[in-house]
Scaffold this motif. Structure first.
Motif, PDB file in Angstrom:
ATOM      1  N   LEU A 158       0.816  -1.036  -0.076  1.00  0.00           N
ATOM      2  CA  LEU A 158      -0.145   0.073   0.004  1.00  0.00           C
ATOM      3  C   LEU A 158       0.894   1.339   0.059  1.00  0.00           C
ATOM      4  N   ALA A 168       2.190   1.787  -3.478  1.00  0.00           N
ATOM      5  CA  ALA A 168       0.972   2.442  -4.381  1.00  0.00           C
ATOM      6  C   ALA A 168       1.072   3.747  -4.142  1.00  0.00           C
ATOM      7  N   PRO A 182      -4.205   0.845  -5.975  1.00  0.00           N
ATOM      8  CA  PRO A 182      -3.855  -0.555  -5.701  1.00  0.00           C
ATOM      9  C   PRO A 182      -4.278  -1.399  -6.735  1.00  0.00           C
ATOM     10  N   ALA A 224      -3.682  -6.082   0.339  1.00  0.00           N
ATOM     11  CA  ALA A 224      -3.737  -4.678  -0.389  1.00  0.00           C
ATOM     12  C   ALA A 224      -5.049  -4.527  -1.522  1.00  0.00           C
ATOM     13  N   MET A 246      -4.513  -6.115  -4.437  1.00  0.00           N
ATOM     14  CA  MET A 246      -3.679  -5.978  -5.866  1.00  0.00           C
ATOM     15  C   MET A 246      -3.650  -7.573  -6.552  1.00  0.00           C
TER      16      MET A 246
END
Length: 234
Positions: free
Chosen positions: A157, A160, A167, A186, A188
């Motif tokens: 995070l 990002a 994310p 997260a 992703m």
């Protein structure tokens, strides 16, 4: 941060076991030490602990050692011996096939590129310089930079946020169970390329698994529902 560009996309890379083949070095030393202590173990026994850097990881590590060595195992002593014997060998650990090429191909294709690792920053800086990757990443996040390491999502995070990419538009390249869990937490998508150490781990179904990073850029693009970029990985 706000104002993420709609077309933004990023490739986030783990380091140990993904870019550099360090996990096999440490695992080999650990198996040596366990054998010296009379324990019988395989890579499948120790794989789940690799890639993590949190309190939860330490609990898993302690549980694995207790199962293999018995309730009186000295975890701190094993940590010390493992670090002492691994350090000289880690200084020559090679990159994994296709890893550096994938990082460079992502940048040529216009991706933002980040590195998220459980390494300490001072250790990482020296390793990146040794491997010729000191300037390869747009952002780097280490365990020193966040409150919680993997499998918590903090590292990814933070990357990002640093890269100014949402994310959901960050594709993570991982090899370990804690790393995969961190990326999924997260929000992703994950491209999983296990190392020999982590290959036997039971990974979540919500990942795309490949056997080699050589053709990974097309796979990364697919994770973000993009057309595969016309980039030759060389």
């Amino acid at each position: 941060m706000s104002g993420w560009p709609a077309a933004g996309r990023a490739a986030l890379f783990d380091f140990d076991g993904t870019i550099v083949d360090s996990e096999m070095v440490v695992a080999s030393v650990l198996l040596e030490l366990l054998a010296e202590d009379g324990a019988v173990a395989t890579l499948a026994d120790i794989g789940p602990v690799f890639g993590g850097s949190s309190a939860e990881t330490y609990r898993v590590w302690t549980a694995i050692l207790t199962r293999l060595c018995g309730p009186n195992v000295d975890v701190a002593d094993m940590d010390r011996r493992l670090e002492e014997r691994s350090a000289p060998r880690l200084s020559t650990a090679p990159v994994r096939a296709g890893a550096v090429e994938l990082v460079r191909a992502a940048r040529r294709a216009g991706w933002r590129v980040g590195l998220g690792t459980g390494r300490r920053r001072a250790q990482l800086t020296a390793e990146l310089a040794r491997l010729g990757l000191a300037n390869a990443f747009d952002a780097i996040c280490t365990v020193d930079d966040v409150a919680h390491g993997k499998p918590e999502p903090d590292i990814y995070l933070a990357l990002a946020d640093d890269l100014d990419v949402p994310p959901a538009r960050c594709a993570v390249v991982e090899d370990s169970l804690p790393g995969v869990r961190a990326a999924l937490a997260a929000g992703m998508p994950v491209l999983l390329c296990p190392s020999p150490v982590t290959a036997a781990c039971h990974f979540p179904a919500a990942v795309r698994r490949i056997d080699s990073l050589t053709m990974g850029l097309d796979e990364l693009a697919g994770l973000l529902d993009d057309e595969p970029p016309n980039i030759l990985v060389v």
